[in-house]
Design an enzyme around this catalytic site. Sequence first.
Site, PDB file in Angstrom:
ATOM      1  N   ARG A 105      -3.451   0.061   9.416  1.00 31.80           N
ATOM      2  CA  ARG A 105      -3.143  -0.954  10.427  1.00 31.80           C
ATOM      3  C   ARG A 105      -4.332  -1.900  10.519  1.00 31.80           C
ATOM      4  O   ARG A 105      -5.485  -1.459  10.496  1.00 31.80           O
ATOM      5  CB  ARG A 105      -2.914  -0.295  11.792  1.00 31.80           C
ATOM      6  N   SER A 107      -5.632  -3.399  12.916  1.00 32.00           N
ATOM      7  CA  SER A 107      -6.565  -3.178  14.035  1.00 32.00           C
ATOM      8  C   SER A 107      -7.605  -2.116  13.689  1.00 32.00           C
ATOM      9  O   SER A 107      -8.747  -2.195  14.133  1.00 32.00           O
ATOM     10  CB  SER A 107      -5.790  -2.734  15.285  1.00 32.00           C
ATOM     11  N   LEU A 108      -7.214  -1.112  12.873  1.00 31.01           N
ATOM     12  CA  LEU A 108      -8.191  -0.098  12.466  1.00 31.01           C
ATOM     13  C   LEU A 108      -9.025  -0.605  11.291  1.00 31.01           C
ATOM     14  O   LEU A 108     -10.209  -0.312  11.187  1.00 31.01           O
ATOM     15  CB  LEU A 108      -7.478   1.207  12.116  1.00 31.01           C
ATOM     16  N   GLY A 109      -8.375  -1.359  10.403  1.00 32.33           N
ATOM     17  CA  GLY A 109      -9.100  -1.962   9.281  1.00 32.33           C
ATOM     18  C   GLY A 109     -10.261  -2.808   9.792  1.00 32.33           C
ATOM     19  O   GLY A 109     -11.358  -2.820   9.221  1.00 32.33           O
ATOM     20  N   ASP A 123       7.173   9.153  -2.611  1.00 29.86           N
ATOM     21  CA  ASP A 123       8.248   9.053  -3.604  1.00 29.86           C
ATOM     22  C   ASP A 123       9.632   9.110  -2.967  1.00 29.86           C
ATOM     23  O   ASP A 123       9.810   9.747  -1.923  1.00 29.86           O
ATOM     24  CB  ASP A 123       8.149  10.247  -4.567  1.00 29.86           C
ATOM     25  N   THR A 131      -0.187  13.170   4.301  1.00 26.11           N
ATOM     26  CA  THR A 131      -1.627  13.398   4.363  1.00 26.11           C
ATOM     27  C   THR A 131      -2.353  12.057   4.285  1.00 26.11           C
ATOM     28  O   THR A 131      -2.087  11.262   3.386  1.00 26.11           O
ATOM     29  CB  THR A 131      -2.067  14.327   3.209  1.00 26.11           C
ATOM     30  N   GLU A 133      -5.816   9.887   3.885  1.00 27.94           N
ATOM     31  CA  GLU A 133      -7.163   9.962   3.304  1.00 27.94           C
ATOM     32  C   GLU A 133      -8.036   9.017   4.120  1.00 27.94           C
ATOM     33  O   GLU A 133      -8.067   7.819   3.864  1.00 27.94           O
ATOM     34  CB  GLU A 133      -7.107   9.526   1.842  1.00 27.94           C
ATOM     35  N   GLN A 177       5.205  19.396   2.941  1.00 34.07           N
ATOM     36  CA  GLN A 177       3.875  19.738   3.459  1.00 34.07           C
ATOM     37  C   GLN A 177       3.848  19.552   4.970  1.00 34.07           C
ATOM     38  O   GLN A 177       4.466  18.660   5.538  1.00 34.07           O
ATOM     39  CB  GLN A 177       2.772  18.956   2.753  1.00 34.07           C
TER      40      GLN A 177
HETATM   41  N1  LIG Z   1      -1.438   9.358   1.147  1.00 37.97           N
HETATM   42  C1  LIG Z   1      -0.395  10.104   0.739  1.00 37.97           C
HETATM   43  C2  LIG Z   1       0.337   9.755  -0.418  1.00 37.97           C
HETATM   44  C3  LIG Z   1       1.385  10.586  -0.796  1.00 37.97           C
HETATM   45  N2  LIG Z   1       1.703  11.684  -0.066  1.00 37.97           N
HETATM   46  C4  LIG Z   1       2.834  12.563  -0.449  1.00 37.97           C
HETATM   47  C5  LIG Z   1       4.116  11.767  -0.683  1.00 37.97           C
HETATM   48  C6  LIG Z   1       4.256  11.727  -2.156  1.00 37.97           C
HETATM   49  O1  LIG Z   1       5.618  11.665  -2.542  1.00 37.97           O
HETATM   50  C7  LIG Z   1       3.585  13.038  -2.581  1.00 37.97           C
HETATM   51  C8  LIG Z   1       3.081  13.032  -3.994  1.00 37.97           C
HETATM   52  O2  LIG Z   1       2.257  11.927  -4.181  1.00 37.97           O
HETATM   53  P1  LIG Z   1       1.807  11.500  -5.661  1.00 37.97           P
HETATM   54  O3  LIG Z   1       3.000  11.477  -6.563  1.00 37.97           O
HETATM   55  O4  LIG Z   1       0.957  10.281  -5.531  1.00 37.97           O
HETATM   56  O5  LIG Z   1       0.848  12.730  -5.988  1.00 37.97           O
HETATM   57  P2  LIG Z   1       0.638  13.565  -7.324  1.00 37.97           P
HETATM   58  O6  LIG Z   1       1.104  12.806  -8.528  1.00 37.97           O
HETATM   59  O7  LIG Z   1      -0.755  14.041  -7.307  1.00 37.97           O
HETATM   60  O8  LIG Z   1       1.609  14.804  -7.020  1.00 37.97           O
HETATM   61  P3  LIG Z   1       2.903  15.302  -7.831  1.00 37.97           P
HETATM   62  O9  LIG Z   1       2.375  15.808  -9.139  1.00 37.97           O
HETATM   63  O10 LIG Z   1       3.489  16.363  -6.943  1.00 37.97           O
HETATM   64  O11 LIG Z   1       3.791  14.067  -7.977  1.00 37.97           O
HETATM   65  O12 LIG Z   1       2.515  13.195  -1.657  1.00 37.97           O
HETATM   66  C9  LIG Z   1       0.968  12.008   1.061  1.00 37.97           C
HETATM   67  O13 LIG Z   1       1.240  12.993   1.725  1.00 37.97           O
HETATM   68  N3  LIG Z   1      -0.088  11.216   1.435  1.00 37.97           N
END
Ligand SMILES: Nc1ccn([C@H]2C[C@H](O)[C@@H](COP(=O)(O)OP(=O)(O)OP(=O)(O)O)O2)c(=O)n1
Length: 200
Positions: A105, A107-109, A123, A131, A133, A177
């Site tokens: 967002r 505002s946080l940026g 996906d 999750t 980061e 997850q």
């Molecule tokens: N910041 C993020 C980005 C993605 N995801 C979730 C939703 C995605 O559908 C899933 C898988 O993301 P990626 O395909 O980018 O990850 P990988 O390629 O590492 O995993 P996989 O091998 O399971 O496709 O993780 C998440 O929780 N947080």
Amino acid sequence: MILSDADILERLEAGDLVVDPLDDPELQIQPASVDLRLGREFLEFQRTNISCIHPDSEQEIDEYITETVVDEGDDFILHPGDFVLGTTYERVEIPADLIAHVEGRSSLGRLAVVVHATAGLCDPGYRGQITLELSNLGSAPVALTPGMRISQLTFTELKTPSERPYGSDRGSKYQDQDGPQASRIGSDDEFGGDQLERDG
Ligand SMILES: Nc1ccn([C@H]2C[C@H](O)[C@@H](COP(=O)(O)OP(=O)(O)OP(=O)(O)O)O2)c(=O)n1
């Protein structure tokens, strides 16, 4: 085509796109995105004793990570240079004909807080919490309050639905997850592997 607020509402009402709980749709549904809130759980890398992380060693990654659950009414302080994993409070379900992008967002940026260091793609077929980061690129600590609107999700319609949506094949290691999940890149081998074959 990117979904507008009206398109998002229509898909939410149809029930194939899920953002749950959506407690305040008027506030959370933006002109072409949905704001997601910050959950209580965080995974932090311990700064000490890390010589090197081998991405293919899940055990090693787990050993370096500690979990913090923030009490009600408390904040999580993100210090300059920190990198932690957080989670959205909401759980999402993305149908096979949409792809979702996690965005920060503004505002946080403007406070130098980044919500996805690199990966921002959800996906088609993905189900679960997202999750985050989280990192602080600024020079002052920033207090993050669980429940605050931290990120936004935009949705793009695919020309045709995915034939192998996330969850339908072996590699979908983050399906369903719950809370922040550390990297499972070590499972890549188990699912077919990213290792190049060596010559000779
Ligand atoms: N910041 C993020 C980005 C993605 N995801 C979730 C939703 C995605 O559908 C899933 C898988 O993301 P990626 O395909 O980018 O990850 P990988 O390629 O590492 O995993 P996989 O091998 O399971 O496709 O993780 C998440 O929780 N947080």
